[in-house]
Design a protein around this motif. Structure first.
Motif, PDB file in Angstrom:
ATOM      1  N   GLU A   1      16.878  48.644  40.027  1.00 15.30           N
ATOM      2  CA  GLU A   1      16.067  47.819  40.567  1.00 15.30           C
ATOM      3  C   GLU A   1      14.740  47.531  39.794  1.00 15.30           C
ATOM      4  OE1 GLU A   1      14.259  47.647  45.222  1.00 15.30           O
ATOM      5  OE2 GLU A   1      13.992  49.767  44.202  1.00 15.30           O
ATOM      6  N   VAL A   2      14.313  48.534  39.375  1.00 15.77           N
ATOM      7  CA  VAL A   2      13.169  48.660  38.408  1.00 15.77           C
ATOM      8  C   VAL A   2      13.474  47.847  37.172  1.00 15.77           C
ATOM      9  CG1 VAL A   2      11.312  49.784  37.066  1.00 15.77           C
ATOM     10  CG2 VAL A   2      12.102  50.445  39.322  1.00 15.77           C
ATOM     11  N   MET A   3      14.644  48.157  36.492  1.00 21.64           N
ATOM     12  CA  MET A   3      14.808  47.395  35.287  1.00 21.64           C
ATOM     13  C   MET A   3      15.161  46.070  35.488  1.00 21.64           C
ATOM     14  SD  MET A   3      15.416  47.411  32.253  1.00 21.64           S
ATOM     15  CE  MET A   3      15.414  49.122  31.580  1.00 21.64           C
ATOM     16  N   GLY A   4      15.630  45.636  36.626  1.00 22.03           N
ATOM     17  CA  GLY A   4      15.853  44.185  37.041  1.00 22.03           C
ATOM     18  C   GLY A   4      14.296  43.385  37.196  1.00 22.03           C
ATOM     19  N   TRP A   5      13.565  44.086  37.598  1.00 18.41           N
ATOM     20  CA  TRP A   5      11.996  43.656  37.744  1.00 18.41           C
ATOM     21  C   TRP A   5      11.416  43.359  36.206  1.00 18.41           C
ATOM     22  CZ3 TRP A   5      10.438  47.459  42.108  1.00 18.41           C
ATOM     23  CH2 TRP A   5      11.282  47.044  43.200  1.00 18.41           C
ATOM     24  N   TRP A   6      11.666  44.417  35.510  1.00 12.36           N
ATOM     25  CA  TRP A   6      10.973  44.303  34.386  1.00 12.36           C
ATOM     26  C   TRP A   6      11.702  43.220  33.233  1.00 12.36           C
ATOM     27  CZ3 TRP A   6      12.463  45.210  28.964  1.00 12.36           C
ATOM     28  CH2 TRP A   6      11.586  45.267  28.081  1.00 12.36           C
ATOM     29  N   LEU A   7      13.109  43.051  33.417  1.00 17.40           N
ATOM     30  CA  LEU A   7      13.777  41.976  32.759  1.00 17.40           C
ATOM     31  C   LEU A   7      13.247  40.806  32.961  1.00 17.40           C
ATOM     32  CD1 LEU A   7      17.464  43.631  32.586  1.00 17.40           C
ATOM     33  CD2 LEU A   7      15.810  43.198  30.562  1.00 17.40           C
ATOM     34  N   ALA A   8      13.078  40.372  34.269  1.00 19.52           N
ATOM     35  CA  ALA A   8      12.638  39.090  35.066  1.00 19.52           C
ATOM     36  C   ALA A   8      11.119  38.974  34.448  1.00 19.52           C
ATOM     37  CB  ALA A   8      12.800  39.201  36.390  1.00 19.52           C
ATOM     38  N   ASP A   9      10.387  39.898  34.328  1.00 15.30           N
ATOM     39  CA  ASP A   9       8.966  39.752  33.850  1.00 15.30           C
ATOM     40  C   ASP A   9       9.088  39.120  32.458  1.00 15.30           C
ATOM     41  OD1 ASP A   9       7.827  40.195  36.326  1.00 15.30           O
ATOM     42  OD2 ASP A   9       7.354  42.314  35.671  1.00 15.30           O
ATOM     43  N   MET A  10       9.873  40.116  31.580  1.00 11.98           N
ATOM     44  CA  MET A  10      10.042  39.937  30.129  1.00 11.98           C
ATOM     45  C   MET A  10      10.601  38.668  29.838  1.00 11.98           C
ATOM     46  SD  MET A  10       8.525  42.421  29.127  1.00 11.98           S
ATOM     47  CE  MET A  10       7.500  42.460  30.299  1.00 11.98           C
ATOM     48  N   ALA A  11      11.502  37.865  30.791  1.00 14.94           N
ATOM     49  CA  ALA A  11      11.933  36.594  30.425  1.00 14.94           C
ATOM     50  C   ALA A  11      10.780  35.477  30.591  1.00 14.94           C
ATOM     51  CB  ALA A  11      13.261  36.379  31.678  1.00 14.94           C
ATOM     52  N   ALA A  12       9.796  35.901  31.415  1.00 18.00           N
ATOM     53  CA  ALA A  12       8.642  34.832  31.461  1.00 18.00           C
ATOM     54  C   ALA A  12       7.745  35.002  30.394  1.00 18.00           C
ATOM     55  CB  ALA A  12       8.130  34.961  32.874  1.00 18.00           C
ATOM     56  N   THR A  13       7.618  36.240  29.811  1.00 15.55           N
ATOM     57  CA  THR A  13       6.425  36.533  28.927  1.00 15.55           C
ATOM     58  C   THR A  13       6.877  36.823  27.580  1.00 15.55           C
ATOM     59  OG1 THR A  13       6.507  38.820  29.599  1.00 15.55           O
ATOM     60  CG2 THR A  13       5.112  37.334  30.844  1.00 15.55           C
ATOM     61  N   SER A  14       8.114  36.776  27.186  1.00 17.47           N
ATOM     62  CA  SER A  14       8.629  36.954  25.819  1.00 17.47           C
ATOM     63  C   SER A  14       9.594  36.020  25.208  1.00 17.47           C
ATOM     64  CB  SER A  14       9.152  38.286  25.772  1.00 17.47           C
ATOM     65  OG  SER A  14      10.385  38.407  26.565  1.00 17.47           O
ATOM     66  N   THR A  15       9.684  35.922  23.973  1.00 11.36           N
ATOM     67  CA  THR A  15      10.458  34.891  23.350  1.00 11.36           C
ATOM     68  C   THR A  15      11.880  35.271  23.557  1.00 11.36           C
ATOM     69  OG1 THR A  15      10.475  36.072  21.175  1.00 11.36           O
ATOM     70  CG2 THR A  15       8.799  34.440  21.762  1.00 11.36           C
ATOM     71  N   ALA A  16      12.450  36.613  23.757  1.00  5.81           N
ATOM     72  CA  ALA A  16      13.852  36.898  23.816  1.00  5.81           C
ATOM     73  C   ALA A  16      14.080  38.267  24.476  1.00  5.81           C
ATOM     74  CB  ALA A  16      14.345  36.934  22.438  1.00  5.81           C
ATOM     75  N   VAL A  17      14.987  38.482  25.338  1.00  4.11           N
ATOM     76  CA  VAL A  17      15.250  39.628  25.937  1.00  4.11           C
ATOM     77  C   VAL A  17      16.730  40.108  25.877  1.00  4.11           C
ATOM     78  CG1 VAL A  17      15.059  40.822  28.094  1.00  4.11           C
ATOM     79  CG2 VAL A  17      13.373  38.904  27.773  1.00  4.11           C
TER      80      VAL A  17
END
Length: 296
Positions: free
Chosen positions: A63-79
């Protein structure tokens, strides 16, 4: 922001605070935790990088990793997913330059929290210089994700409360219907009783007429008196038949009233129980909302 000791032990200690009540699902009703940003380390292949850890209470790792990946998709160039998961070119307000972020989440099941560990780096092997901005960012994530956990709990109880409200409304509708049916049945019973009293009065009159006509005919033996007597007896017979029908109707309506009364009492009790359930759910929901707002 002051850096705390480098160990997961602190997170475990913070999560072991006294229980203050919980729901049947095990959701705690009050926020009694301290969101600590703990200095830690993160293994990236053969290298161990300095990192920060925070506890996301009542959550699991996926659950937590899903939230973090979603945040990173919006604030970084590649995930990229993996262990650790990686976000390249992360740009956030707390840090002046873009960095690579690496994250791993582990479940601390006994303590009932997921530990989110993030390392900030220049590349896969070179850590970024530690800054207060990193700690501030981690604290913001801890607040955001812990609130997300409680928001899910709130949403679940809002759904339960909605269903409870619908059930209560349905039961109240049944009570109103039972009461209406009972009122109608009582009205019907009173009407039958009134008709029965009229027929009984008429039958009593016919009986009196018959008694008089029988005496008169015994003395006169007049066919005209016999005809009157016969007609009076027919009227009484008809009245007795009507009375029997009314008595049966009265018994049937009384039986219906007893059933309606039983249904009314049953549904009224059910409405009371469902009202209490709705009130309890509302109290839990209110507590969860206070808990959500206490996370900071």
């Amino acid at each position: 922001m002051k850096t705390l000791i480098t160990t997961t032990t602190l997170l475990l200690a913070l999560s072991a605070s006294a229980q203050t009540g919980s729901t049947r699902e095990g959701y705690e009703l009050q926020w009694n935790k301290t969101l600590a940003v703990v200095a830690d380390s993160l293994q990236n292949g053969a290298r161990k990088l300095p990192a920060w850890s925070v506890a996301i209470h009542e959550a699991d790792d996926s659950e937590v990793m899903g939230w973090w990946l979603a945040d990173m998709a919006a604030t970084s160039t590649a995930v990229t997913k993996g262990r650790p998961a990686k976000a390249n070119g992360l740009r956030i307000a707390q840090m002046p330059t873009a960095v690579m972020a690496m994250a791993a989440v582990t479940n601390e099941r006994k303590a009932r929290f997921a530990k989110l560990t993030i390392a900030f780096a220049v590349n896969d092997s070179v850590p970024a210089m530690p800054t207060d901005g990193q700690e501030a960012y981690m604290h913001e994530l801890a607040v955001k994700y812990n609130r997300a956990v409680v928001q899910k709990q709130i949403a679940e109880y809002e759904k339960q409360l909605g269903k409870a409200g619908d059930k209560l409304a349905d039961t109240k509708g049944d009570v109103a219907k039972n009461q209406s049916n009972l009122t109608k049945a009582n009205g019907k019973l009173e009407k039958i009783k009134s008709q029965r009293r009229k027929v009984e009065k008429s039958n009593a009159g016919y009986s009196g007429d018959i008694a008089g006509l029988e005496k008169k005919f015994a003395l006169s033996n007049d066919p005209k008196d016999l005809k009157k007597l016969t007609k009076a007896r027919e009227k009484l017979a008809k009245g007795e038949s009507s009375l029997a029908k009314l008595m049966k109707q009265e018994a049937d309506v009384q039986g219906d009233i007893a059933k309606q009364q039983g249904r009314l009492e049953s549904n009224a009790g059910k409405a009371e129980e469902r009202g209490a359930t709705k009130e309890e759910l509302q109290q839990v929901l209110d507590a969860l909302k206070r808990k959500h707002d206490s996370i900071q």
